[in-house]
Every structure is written in structure tokens, then in C-alpha cells.
Design a protein around this motif. Structure first.
Motif, PDB file in Angstrom:
ATOM      1  N   GLN A 179      -0.837   4.208   9.567  1.00  0.00           N
ATOM      2  CA  GLN A 179      -1.061   5.227   8.703  1.00  0.00           C
ATOM      3  C   GLN A 179       0.239   5.713   7.952  1.00  0.00           C
ATOM      4  O   GLN A 179       0.326   5.844   6.720  1.00  0.00           O
ATOM      5  CB  GLN A 179      -1.774   6.464   9.429  1.00  0.00           C
ATOM      6  N   LYS A 236       0.648  -1.059  -0.083  1.00  0.00           N
ATOM      7  CA  LYS A 236       0.090   0.003   0.066  1.00  0.00           C
ATOM      8  C   LYS A 236       0.872   1.245   0.013  1.00  0.00           C
ATOM      9  O   LYS A 236       1.903   1.075   0.571  1.00  0.00           O
ATOM     10  CB  LYS A 236      -0.898  -0.058   1.413  1.00  0.00           C
ATOM     11  N   THR A 237       0.316   2.266  -0.418  1.00  0.00           N
ATOM     12  CA  THR A 237       0.886   3.575  -0.246  1.00  0.00           C
ATOM     13  C   THR A 237       0.197   4.304   0.664  1.00  0.00           C
ATOM     14  O   THR A 237      -1.095   4.069   0.672  1.00  0.00           O
ATOM     15  CB  THR A 237       1.118   4.374  -1.637  1.00  0.00           C
ATOM     16  N   PRO A 238       0.610   5.143   1.556  1.00  0.00           N
ATOM     17  CA  PRO A 238      -0.267   5.838   2.494  1.00  0.00           C
ATOM     18  C   PRO A 238      -1.318   6.478   1.925  1.00  0.00           C
ATOM     19  O   PRO A 238      -1.456   7.174   0.839  1.00  0.00           O
ATOM     20  CB  PRO A 238       0.861   6.972   3.006  1.00  0.00           C
ATOM     21  N   ASP A 239      -2.336   6.462   2.661  1.00  0.00           N
ATOM     22  CA  ASP A 239      -3.769   7.193   2.387  1.00  0.00           C
ATOM     23  C   ASP A 239      -3.408   8.926   2.294  1.00  0.00           C
ATOM     24  O   ASP A 239      -2.875   9.424   2.909  1.00  0.00           O
ATOM     25  CB  ASP A 239      -4.599   6.935   3.600  1.00  0.00           C
ATOM     26  N   ARG A 247      -5.261  11.203   2.640  1.00  0.00           N
ATOM     27  CA  ARG A 247      -5.829  12.091   3.423  1.00  0.00           C
ATOM     28  C   ARG A 247      -5.018  12.213   4.806  1.00  0.00           C
ATOM     29  O   ARG A 247      -5.275  12.893   5.339  1.00  0.00           O
ATOM     30  CB  ARG A 247      -7.140  11.515   3.560  1.00  0.00           C
ATOM     31  N   VAL A 248      -4.249  10.981   5.047  1.00  0.00           N
ATOM     32  CA  VAL A 248      -3.449  10.964   6.099  1.00  0.00           C
ATOM     33  C   VAL A 248      -2.657  12.397   6.269  1.00  0.00           C
ATOM     34  O   VAL A 248      -2.396  12.912   6.972  1.00  0.00           O
ATOM     35  CB  VAL A 248      -2.458   9.916   6.249  1.00  0.00           C
ATOM     36  N   LEU A 260       2.731   4.057   7.358  1.00  0.00           N
ATOM     37  CA  LEU A 260       3.316   2.825   6.515  1.00  0.00           C
ATOM     38  C   LEU A 260       2.321   2.468   5.317  1.00  0.00           C
ATOM     39  O   LEU A 260       2.533   1.559   4.677  1.00  0.00           O
ATOM     40  CB  LEU A 260       3.320   1.577   7.591  1.00  0.00           C
ATOM     41  N   GLY A 261       1.211   3.331   5.370  1.00  0.00           N
ATOM     42  CA  GLY A 261       0.014   3.014   4.444  1.00  0.00           C
ATOM     43  C   GLY A 261      -0.792   1.871   4.580  1.00  0.00           C
ATOM     44  O   GLY A 261      -1.320   1.370   3.601  1.00  0.00           O
ATOM     45  N   VAL A 267      -6.964   7.454   7.079  1.00  0.00           N
ATOM     46  CA  VAL A 267      -7.086   8.677   8.148  1.00  0.00           C
ATOM     47  C   VAL A 267      -8.018   8.240   9.180  1.00  0.00           C
ATOM     48  O   VAL A 267      -8.028   8.540  10.366  1.00  0.00           O
ATOM     49  CB  VAL A 267      -7.142  10.023   7.362  1.00  0.00           C
TER      50      VAL A 267
END
Lengths: 511, 716
Positions: B279, A8-11, A13-14, B281-282, B286
Motif C-alpha cells: 500500500q 503506481k501512485t498510492p491509493d 484511500r490508503v 508503495l502504491g 486500501v
């Protein structure tokens, strides 16, 4: 290991969570600032979470407040309760060393952090305690901040606020608004201050000052141009003599001149022009043994320390300084007294037998000093704390009288002792010039160790003696000057002289 | 009066169904107590839970309306003992104090309470003082739950979860006849957020109603043989009942995909930190939607084995995030796995550190290490092979000085330590123990007085080994808070009984100051709901102390010095107690400043003192600072080429306490200090007199200046 899920790549929105840290010194209003930031965020349709650590850390210790915010959505975001290194968008540090601490903790990173810091110093106890100069180097912190921050706003936020009759939280809040780091209009910030309802006008003025500092930067006042060179004033006849003395100083080698002028001013202010002439005579004698080849280091150093040695701190000097005309105006200004206020002064004196005896005529003083019984008598008569209310006539007259004893000063025991001390220090130091020029310069500098009053002064003298005594150990060594300097620095580290003892042990180990 | 007033915020506690509360964690907890029909509340202040006590005190009126009794208990032990009301009566009670030191003090009462078991819900709200900002030794409260058997809630740190935990806690307590501890960590206490409120509920049975109809049942008394039955009851009935309640009401939460080869078990309080690591680390979005299954323990004791087994089903790797040591939970889970003969790999204190706070970075590193081993492909590329080198930031660790907490500006305790320091310079170093409270700062530079602290009110007790006497008397510190908490009996009574020859200095600042200025028995403040103004000396006399010296103005350093010297040198045999009293400056300023400003505005005569330093008299030796450390007494560099060292300087935060002048006098330092009294609204006579004085003084000054050269202008 078998893969459970694709990588995954970070969200994205984070990344929208704005993470803000306030690093404050307890009692600076970090809580108020955090409250305002929360208020403005919520009013602008953001969800927001703040945390802090209260408890004893409020009592002048370092305190961290942490805020996370994000545009409101249907669900509640999960916010962290503490900042992480490398994961902070805005860092507000309310003091210069807290700026440094935030960098040490990794809260300021070049890829993202807007750093808003106040350049003023709230000195830590460890910095203030050293008998010498223990103040931490702020320039190092500035240099690190320039590398570490993506956007850097540094200004004396404390002064900006105090000038407006407010406290630093307001100017920092203004700087935050001015930095553009939060996506809210200026009015929203001001509304948050208004809503808090306490000292609103002053807070808004300080906010404005902070805002301007962030937007336009602060024009640092050029200290050199603002501070006028101290000058002597007085009756015309005296001024003429003074001009002659200045003339003498002005023909001194260039590197010595400035210091000699400052020194000359100090000793003439201390006594009179004749005394100034003595100062120049002494300086001339030093310069005669100095040379341009050495950049006149000896002369420049002597110009400074001979003046300090000649303008010793006796009762007459203190009484004079305490009764001068400009003093009351200076104090009134410092205390922020208004026209309609009266200012009453109380001075704290605690003379000991030593001070009283030192004020006697030289011979008599020496006799009394040598007699413990007489000294005990003096202590009984004079040795107690005296509070002089110098706004009253009685106390003022007494000090005014003492301050006017200049004519008699040259005959006192104190003067005799000071001159003897000065002469021996000077001749000892100059005696070294031919053997080791650098060491001679360092020996002159040792005069820095003599300061303070009563016991502190006595301790300073002892340390001075110890350090000067080390010459016999160091003489002839190539690094003698460096070691002399080190010993002096060690002597200035603690009052008991522990560091000095340690340094001396090292010196003894290699001789 | 407490340092912080919650009077305004307390109004939010009246909110009802359909409203939303926005504010701080401790207020939310109070609101939840009222919503859940609590019958009585109490506690003892201490960070991070002090403000909860302040909120409760400020909410006393509202609680009165609802029929809720509020008691400001004398100590944590007293607070825990109060829960005895829930043993026989079906009344919900809640008390609060800090952990683990407060729990230590309360442990006797808690153990008895747990043995008896409760009928009404009993909730102990503990502010766990662990990690950054903590003021105590680093330990966990968890072990107490294990030994006495009460249940431990550690909810996720957001307001809806914390307030739900209050409700769950009462219900769990009642369902299992066991007290429940609700643990909130430092930052959770002060975390802000929102939650939907419900109407406040009056207790179905108030304590007032209850004493009208007293009850007792000897089966609940901790005496053999009933105590043996209590133990059996704990294991056979209460524990299973608790497990049943926890499972049925889903107190613990499971997040993330149902099927996965790996998972993380986390204490509720650590949930947000864990999600942040995921978060970054993906692996979580959120809102906390996670790719890694999480079993969130909102109840950290007991561990429900069935739930844990179910979570582990089909998994090869499970990590435990458990802050602090010992690793109670990890040991328990490991034992379950081993006994079940499972081959699942358990991670915890191997990828995470055994000790210390689990900060964001620690958790990120720990989770990364776990995933590297358990599922390396889940990690983002950047972590697996970092390609960007971080820029080198100069190391400032040698430059930036540490900033431990210290006495506030104008603190009345500073001159006490200055006086003691002067005695030390005279008579040499003495054996000194400290106590808990602001006065413990005296053990830090510049004073460095005191070398041990054994517990609240235990300063003199900590010197008991030296009670037999010797060449030099031992000195111990004790605060007024500690004195009333425990010190009167454990320390002073102990000294009298054992014929101690030592010296005690009781620092009486009129409040429990370090915890936020709450009133104690000897406080001078008028308190409508408490009895104050009970002098410490009277209590001392009462337990048989004969040598007592009262100092009513601690700023008189000379007097403090002489009194301490007298205590150390007198021929009197027996305990010597000095009561050094002056009001906490923080509280004094808070009380007096508004009154003063009002008086100035109204045109009344007001005298505002502040200290200053004549910079041309100060030689920059800083001896004054070594006997003070006052924040307002600082240094400044002069723009004078002749000066090497910075000189002393007093900034505008000075409150004019007088310490500087007293120290300069008592220690015979230097004549640089002056006190300037700014007189607002002086009388006509004063103005006339000042004018006359100024004329004469001006004439003298002009006359002298006419005859000599002198500096004008910048040289200060």
C-alpha cells in the motif's frame, strides 16, 4: 527487467486510514483508552482495528497499543497490526520519556503526526537508583518533540486527571478529542466514556480538563510566585536578633546573598540565632578571600555547603522535624484525609550504637565510641527497629523531648565530630584558593557527597574522603577543577563507588 | 480469579446465525470452537494466549450447557496429552498454550499424539510469542510441526480468517488423521474486529458419552512394530490426504493478477504487514487489491508443492516473506525449485533480515529491495530517487532510559528480594538461578539477584550441578506456578533424590500471577470448579523435604533476611526450602478495593494505610530505592537552593504494603519514612481520644514555638 505494470501512485484511500499509537507505561490504563477510541470510531460509522501487546510488559514496562480506523465501506480494508516509523497520524504518549521513546522509534514525523504527550514523569528504575541525580533531561525531549511533531500538545495529563479524581487515560482521551485529530464531535467521545459505565463522572471531568488543555494550552503556574520564600517565625525578642542577622547577610556581595539567606534560615531553624551568627562568621572568613573578579563563586558555594554541613542530620533534628505542628496538616493534605477521618502515624526508627553514643556529651561519647564492648552494649540496649506511633502521647512525648535538646546539642559528641569535619574541609578547601581558585570551589562542592543516615552516611563520608584525597593528585594541573568535578559526579553514580574507582584509576594514570 | 474477567464478553459467545461478533481475537477463537462442535478444551496459560484460558474459564457455564468439557491443565504437556481423547474417539478437541516454550513442554505428548494419529479433529492453538512484547527466547514453533508431522495453520490476522481457520483446522485434522496447530501471533491474539457468527453446536459425541462406551485399538499405541507403521502412515496416507484437503478447500489463497513476472509467497500471519508495505508503495489499494501476485500460506506446513509450482508458473522472481529463523519454508521452496531445475530467482532472507520481527519498516525495506531488483519500474518515483531530505530530529537514545517490566506497586515479591539483597551484603554473592514468573524481575536492577533461567519450574534443577555442595550454598528461585507446573518433580524431587545441600526460595503469591492471576493448586481463593488450598509445604513434605520454613508475611523483610541467612548457614544437610507467601498485590487490590470502598460508604470503620517521606528528613541518597524499586516510590526535586539531589517521594498510588518501612528498618536506612493510616468512620471513642491527644500535643507545640525561631510555610 521487463516492466510488468505501469508505475503506481498510492491509493488515495490508503491515506484515509487514520493510524493511532498509544505508548503507555504498564498499569496506566492504556487498554481502557484504546477501548474508548475504538468505541467512538465504531459509533461514528468507522471500521476500526486495535491491537496490543499484553503479557509481562503490563508490569510497569513500556506498552504499545495500535489502532487503525477508516470510514466504513462495502469491503473491509486491510489494516496493519503494528505501527511503522513515519506512518503514524496520532501518537499519544502517557509519560514524558515515552514521548521521547516514540520519537526515537520514528513514530512522530513532522509531515503528519499529532503528538499528544503527558509531561509528568514515571521515573525508570535506572533514574531513581543513582545516589545523585539520575533523572533524565525532559527538556531535551520537549525540544525534539517540537521539531518532530506536526502538532504538539504537551501537558501534565496525570495531574489534570488526578486533580479530578480520575486516571490519565481520561485526560488523554480529552486531549485527543480537543486536538481535532479525529473527525468526531466531542459528544461522541463523551458517549464512549458513558457507555463504559465505570467512574463515569470523574472520567468526564478529567476528559474535560484534557480537552481544555488541548484547545487552550496549559497555563504553567509560575513556580517562583506561588512558592513563598520560607520564613522564620518566633518570639519577638528572637525575631529582633534574627533581623540583625538578616542585616548582616544583606550586605554580603550580591551573588552570595540569596544563598546566604537560605543557608542562614536553615541553620537558625536547626539551632538558634547564635548558631546563625557562627554561620555568618564562617562565611565572612571565606568571602574575605574571595573577590568580585571571580564573581564571588567561592562565597556563594560556601554559603550553600557550610549551611548544609552545620545543619547536620542528628536525632535531635529528626525528632524536632517529626513533631512540628504543620507536619500533621501537611500529611493530612498529602493523604487526602477528610475532616471526618483520623490520621494515625507510624515512624520507622532504627537507632544504632553510633547514634546513641553521638548523642552523649562529647568526651564521654568519644570514650564509648572507642570501646567496642560498650558499643556492643549500646547496640544490645538500643539497636533495634522501633516503630513510634507519633499520634499517641507516649511516642510523641519521647520525640518532643528529644527534639527539645537543642540547648544541649552543642555539647554532644556528634557536634564535636561535625565541627571538626567541617573545619578541616573548609580549611583544606580554602587553603587551595591562592593556588587554584576553581579547584577550591570544587572542593567546597564535594560536601554534596555527605548525606544519608547510618551506613549510607558512613559510605558518603568515605567517598567524600576519597574525592578530597584526590587533591594531592590533581594539584597543579590546569584541569584539576574539571577532574575534581568529574570525580564527584562519578561518586554519585553508584552506591559502591565503582564509577569513582574507575575515574580515580584514570586520574592516577596521568599523574 | 484471573486478572481480567471476560464474564461480560462471554455472553457474546451465545450469538448465533445472522449475528455479528465484534471483539478480540481470543474471544473469536473461543466462539469458533463452539460453532464447530468441539467436545473438550483445555490448555495452560501464558502470554499471549493467557486470556484465551481466562475466556474458556469464564465460559465454563456455557460450555457445560453445550456438553463441552473444560480442563485447566497442569502444564502444556498435560494439555497436549489430553488430546489423546481424539485418538480413538471421533470427538473434536482443542487445547491452547504459548509457543514455542509451551510447545517445548508439550513436545513429548505431541510427538506421541502425532505418531498415533487422530480420529476426531485435534487442534492445538498456539500463541506464538515472537517479536516486540515477547517475554521469552526468540524461536519458532514451526520446527516441531516438521519433526513430529502435524499441520500448521497461520491464518491472515483478521477475525473472519482466524475463525475460519478453526473450522478448517478441525476438518483438515479429521481428513488427514493428523493433529493441527493453529498459530496466532501476539498481536493477532489481541486484534479486534468483527465476524459473522453461526449457531453453537453441541458435540455429536460428548466425552461423557464416550467413556460410557470405551474404545481401544493397539494399532494406535506407540510401540514397535506399530510405531514403524505410524511413520509410514504419516508419509503414505496422512500427508497426501492433507495436501488433497488443503488444495480442494483452497485453504491457501492467491491474490493479485494471474499473469505476472514476479510474485510474493507470504505466511498468512504476515499478510497484513506485506499489504501495508505494498500500500505504501502504491502497489495495493486500501482493501488489499494488489498489483503483485501473492500466494498466501494460511497453511505453512505442509507446503503443497503443486500449488507452489502453479504459482511460480511464468514468473522470474519470487520473494518469500517468512518471519524468524531458521528459514524453514524458504529452504523447502528452494529445494523444490532446484530439484525441478527451474531458473526462477528466489528472494527471501537476502532482502529481508534472517532474524527478528518483520515490522512495518522491515517489510517496506524488504519489499522495496525485492522490487528494485525484480521490477524497478513498479516502484514509485519517490522511492527510486528520494528528493526530500527528512528533517533532523535530535537523537534521544542517550536521554531516554529503558523501561523493562518490574514488580508492581506493593508486590509481595519485592521484600523477598530486598531481604536476599541484605543477606548478600552480609555474606557475599551467591550462585543464584531464577525461574519463570514475575520473580524473574528480581534479576534486574535494583536487585540483580539471579543469573539464569532454564525453564518453567526448573530453577532448582538449573542449580543441580552445584547440588554436591561447596563453600557457599547455591540458591534457586521457584514460583508457585512453576512449582506445580513442573517444579515439584523436576526440581524439588531431584534435589531430595540427589541429596542436595542447596537452598530454594519458593515465591508463593497465591496465583499464577505473571500469566494473569489464574488459580493454581495452592491458591487460597475459593474456586467453584477447581480444588484450591492445597499447601505447598504438604507437597514438599510428601517428596521428602525435611527443612522447610514457611513465611506468611513476606513484607517482614527482617524475617525474610533472617530465614534466608539461616538456610545458608545452618548445619542441616539436605535441601532447604523457604516458602515465602503473600498475595499478589495486583489481585489483592482488585479483590479488596471494591469491598473497602463499599465499607467506607456504608459508614463502617476502615483503616487505609499509605506511606510517606518527610522531605526535610530525606537527604536524597536513594538507598531506599536501591532496595525497593517500587513504582510508587519515586523522586522529586525540591524548590530549595540548598539541595542538589532529588529526594525520595511516595505518590498516591502507594498501597501501603509496608515494604518501605520494613526496608528502612531492616537495612537501617533512615528515619524519613512514615506510615499514615487514614481512619475512615472512626468510632466515637477514637474521636474523643484523638481530640484529647491533639489538644495536649498542640499545647506542647505552641509552648515550644513560643520560645524559638522556626520555619513556617513552604520549606517542606
Amino acid at each position: 527487467m521487463n516492466m510488468v505494470l505501469p508505475q503506481k501512485t498510492p491509493d488515495a484511500r490508503v491515506g484515509q486510514i487514520i493510524k493511532l499509537v498509544v505508548m503507555a507505561v504498564g498499569g496506566q490504563g492504556g487498554g481502557v483508552l484504546t477501548g474508548w477510541i475504538e468505541a467512538v470510531a465504531r459509533a461514528q460509522g468507522f471500521t476500526c482495528q486495535a491491537t496490543s501487546v499484553a503479557g509481562v510488559s503490563q508490569r510497569t514496562g513500556a506498552t504499545v497499543y495500535y489502532v487503525e480506523m477508516m470510514e466504513a465501506a462495502d469491503e473491509s480494508p486491510v489494516y496493519a497490526l503494528a505501527p511503522s516509523a513515519g506512518d503514524v497520524d496520532i501518537l499519544i504518549a502517557s509519560e514524558m520519556m515515552e514521548v521521547g521513546r516514540s520519537i526515537i522509534r520514528g513514530f512522530v514525523t513532522p509531515d503528519r503526526t499529532v503528538l499528544i504527550g503527558s509531561t509528568h514523569r514515571a521515573l525508570a528504575v535506572s533514574e531513581k537508583m543513582a545516589p545523585g541525580d539520575g533523572i533524565a533531561d525532559a527538556d531535551e525531549v520537549v525540544a525534539a518533540a517540537e521539531i518532530a511533531a506536526q502538532q504538539l500538545i504537551l501537558a501534565d495529563m496525570d495531574r489534570l486527571a488526578v486533580d479530578q479524581g480520575s486516571v490519565i487515560s481520561s485526560s488523554l482521551f480529552g486531549a485527543l478529542a480537543g486536538s481535532g485529530a479525529l473527525p468526531f464531535p466531542r459528544e461522541a467521545f463523551e458517549d464512549a466514556i458513558r457507555a463504559s459505565g465505570k467512574g463515569v463522572e470523574a472520567s468526564l471531568r478529567a476528559f474535560n480538563a484534557g480537552f481544555d488543555a488541548a484547545v487552550n494550552g496549559v497555563v504553567e503556574e509560575d513556580v517562583e510566585t506561588v512558592v513563598a520564600q520560607p520564613a522564620l517565625q518566633g518570639p519577638a525578642a528572637e525575631m529582633q536578633t534574627w533581623e540583625t542577622l538578616i542585616g548582616r547577610a544583606k550586605v554580603l556581595p550580591a551573588p552570595v546573598q540569596q544563598m546566604a539567606l537560605a543557608g542562614l534560615t536553615k541553620v537558625v531553624d536547626f539551632q538558634d540565632c547564635a548558631y546563625g551568627a557562627t554561620y555568618l562568621d564562617r562565611l565572612d572568613a571565606v568571602i574575605a578571600r574571595d573577590s568580585a573578579a571571580q564573581d564571588w563563586q567561592l562565597g556563594a558555594t560556601a554559603a550553600k555547603y557550610i549551611a548544609n554541613a552545620m545543619a547536620y542530620d542528628d536525632i535531635i533534628r529528626v525528632a524536632d522535624l517529626k513533631t512540628r505542628a504543620p507536619r500533621l496538616d501537611r500529611i493530612r493534605q498529602e493523604m487526602g484525609a477528610k475532616e471526618t477521618n483520623l490520621v494515625e502515624l507510624t515512624e520507622f526508627f532504627h537507632p544504632r550504637a553510633e547514634e546513641v553514643a553521638s548523642l552523649m556529651p562529647a568526651r564521654m561519647g568519644a570514650k564509648w565510641e572507642a570501646n567496642p564492648k560498650r558499643m556492643a552494649l549500646l547496640n544490645r540496649l538500643f539497636g533495634k527497629g522501633r516503630r513510634l506511633r507519633t499520634h499517641t502521647l507516649r511516642a510523641f512525648l519521647m520525640l518532643h523531648f528529644l527534639g527539645g535538646l537543642k540547648g544541649y546539642r552543642m555539647k554532644t559528641r556528634r557536634h564535636e565530630v561535625e565541627v571538626a569535619h567541617l573545619e578541616s574541609w573548609l580549611s583544606e578547601s580554602l587553603g587551595m584558593v591562592e593556588h587554584d581558585y576553581a579547584l577550591a570551589v570544587e572542593m567546597l562542592k564535594n560536601r554534596r557527597l555527605v548525606k544519608g543516615y547510618s551506613d549510607t552516611h558512613a559510605r558518603g563520608l568515605t567517598k567524600f574522603g576519597t574525592v578530597m584525597g584526590a587533591v594531592s593528585l590533581l594539584k597543579g594541573r590546569e584541569d584539576a577543577a574539571a577532574w575534581m568535578s568529574r570525580l564527584r559526579e562519578a561518586a554519585l553514580q553508584d552506591p559502591e563507588g565503582k564509577a569513582l574507582e574507575g575515574a580515580l584509576r584514570t586520574v592516577r594514570s596521568f599523574v | 480469579m484471573a486478572e481480567r474477567s471476560f464474564k461480560a464478553e462471554v455472553e457474546h459467545l451465545r450469538k448465533g446465525d445472522g449475528d455479528v461478533f465484534t471483539g478480540e481475537g481470543i474471544l473469536a477463537i473461543t466462539k469458533a470452537l463452539l460453532e464447530n462442535g468441539v467436545g473438550y478444551v483445555g490448555g495452560y496459560q501464558g502470554a499471549p494466549i493467557s486470556h484465551l484460558m481466562d475466556v474458556l474459564a469464564d465460559a465454563e457455564e456455557l460450555m457445560g450447557e453445550l456438553g463441552v468439557r473444560f480442563e485447566a491443565n497442569a502444564s502444556e504437556a498435560a494439555a497436549a496429552a489430553m488430546l489423546a481423547a481424539s485418538v480413538h474417539y471421533p470427538i473434536r478437541g482443542a487445547v491452547t498454550f504459548k509457543g514455542p516454550v509451551g510447545v517445548n513442554v508439550a513436545s513429548d505428548a505431541l510427538a506421541n499424539l502425532c505418531s498415533s494419529g487422530v480420529n476426531g479433529g485435534a487442534l492445538v492453538i498456539v500463541g506464538e510469542d515472537y517479536g516486540e512484547g515477547s517475554s521469552i527466547m526468540q524461536e519458532r514453533s514451526h520446527g516441531f510441526a516438521m519433526k513430529s508431522q502435524f499441520w500448521m495453520l497461520d491464518p491472515r490476522p483478521n477475525l473472519p480468517s482466524i475463525t475460519k481457520a478453526v473450522k478448517d483446522g478441525f476438518e483438515l485434522s479429521e481428513a488427514s488423521n493428523t493433529p493441527v496447530m493453529l498459530m496466532v501471533r501476539i498481536r493477532s491474539c489481541h486484534v479486534t474486529g468483527s465476524f459473522a457468527t453461526r449457531d453453537n453446536v453441541s458435540p455429536p459425541l460428548t466425552v461423557k458419552d464416550a467413556i460410557a462406551n470405551p474404545q481401544s485399538d493397539f494399532n494406535r499405541v506407540v510401540l514397535p512394530p506399530m510405531s514403524y507403521m505410524h511413520e509410514q502412515d504419516k508419509i503414505k496416507n496422512r500427508w497426501p490426504a492433507a495436501e488433497k484437503f488443503i488444495t480442494e478447500n483452497k485453504l491457501n489463497e492467491v491474490f493479485g493478477p494471474e499473469k505476472a513476472k514476479l510474485g510474493i509467497v507470504v505466511q498468512g500471519g504476515m499478510y497484513n504487514g506485506l499489504i501495508r508495505a505494498l500500500q505504501r508503495l502504491g502497489l495495493a489499494d486500501v482493501f488489499g487489491k494488489t498489483e503483485v501476485p501473492i500466494y498466501c500460506l494460511n497453511v505453512t506446513y505442509p507446503i503443497v508443492r503443486d500449488e507452489f509450482d502453479a504459482f511460480c508458473e511464468g514468473k522470474d522472481h519470487v520473494m518469500i516473506v517468512e518471519e524468524g529463523q531458521p528459514d524453514h519454508i524458504e529452504q523447502q521452496l528452494g529445494s523444490y525449485l532446484y530439484k525441478a531445475g527451474r531458473s526462477l530467482k528466489l528472494y527471501g532472507k537476502d532482502v529481508l533480515p534472517m532474524a527478528g520481527e518483520y515490522t512495518g519498516q522491515v517489510l517496506l525495506d524488504g519489499v522495496t529491495a525485492f522490487l528494485k531488483s525484480a521490477a524497478p519500474d513498479m516502484l514509485p518515483g519517490q522511492v527510486r530517487a528520494p528528493n526530500m531530505e527528512a528533517p533532523a530530529i535530535p537523537d534521544l537514545s542517550e536521554t531516554v532510559p529503558i523501561r523493562p517490566p518490574g514488580f508492581c506497586t506493593g508486590c509481595p515479591e519485592r521484600p523477598i528480594f530486598a531481604g536476599m539483597k541484605l543477606v548478600e551484603q552480609e555474606l557475599g554473592k551467591h550462585q543464584i538461578t531464577g525461574d519463570i514468573g514475575c520473580h524473574l524481575f528480581g534479576s534486574l536492577p535494583p536487585f540483580e539477584i539471579g543469573g539464569a533461567t532454564m525453564g518453567y519450574g526448573l530453577g532448582p534443577a538449573a542449580n543441580a550441578a552445584f547440588d554436591g555442595g561447596g563453600e557457599r550454598r547455591a540458591i534457586s528461585m521457584l514460583g508457585d506456578g512453576g512449582f506445580w507446573h513442573n517444579g515439584l518433580s523436576s526440581s524439588i524431587g531431584n534435589m531430595v533424590f540427589n541429596k542436595s545441600d542447596n537452598v530454594v526460595v519458593i515465591v508463593d503469591n497465591y496465583y499464577s500471577a505473571a500469566t494473569g492471576g489464574q488459580d493454581v493448586l495452592s491458591s487460597r481463593a475459593q474456586n467453584d470448579t477447581k480444588s484450591t488450598g492445597n499447601p505447598i509445604q504438604a507437597a514438599l513434605k510428601g517428596v521428602g523435604v525435611e527443612w522447610i520454613r514457611q513465611i506468611d508475611h513476606t513484607y517482614d523483610v527482617g524475617h525474610v533476611r533472617d530465614t534466608v541467612r539461616e538456610a545458608l548457614t545452618t548445619d542441616f544437610k539436605g535441601p532447604k526450602v523457604i516458602v515465602a507467601s503473600s498475595e499478589c498485590m495486583l489481585n489483592k487490590q482488585r479483590r479488596e478495593k471494591p469491598i473497602r470502598n463499599k465499607a467506607i460508604k456504608e459508614g463502617r470503620r476502615v483503616d487505609v494505610p499509605r506511606f510517606g517521606v518527610d522531605s526535610d528528613v530525606c537527604t536524597g541518597d536513594h538507598a531506599c530505592i536501591r532496595l525497593s524499586g517500587c513504582p510508587s516510590l519515586s523522586l522529586k526535586r525540591l524548590d530549595d537552593p540548598l539541595r542538589d539531589d532529588p529526594i525520595a517521594h511516595i505518590d498516591q498510588t502507594c498501597v501501603g504494603c509496608g515494604n518501605c518501612g520494613e526496608v528502612a528498618d531492616a537495612a537501617v536506612l533512615c528515619p524519613s519514612f512514615y506510615r499514615a493510616d487514614v481512619v475512615h468512620n472512626p468510632s466515637g471513642f477514637e474521636n474523643w481520644r484523638a481530640g484529647l491527644r491533639s489538644k495536649i500535643i498542640g499545647w506542647l507545640q505552641t509552648r515550644r514555638d513560643g520560645k524559638r525561631l522556626r520555619l513556617e510555610g513552604a520549606m517542606q
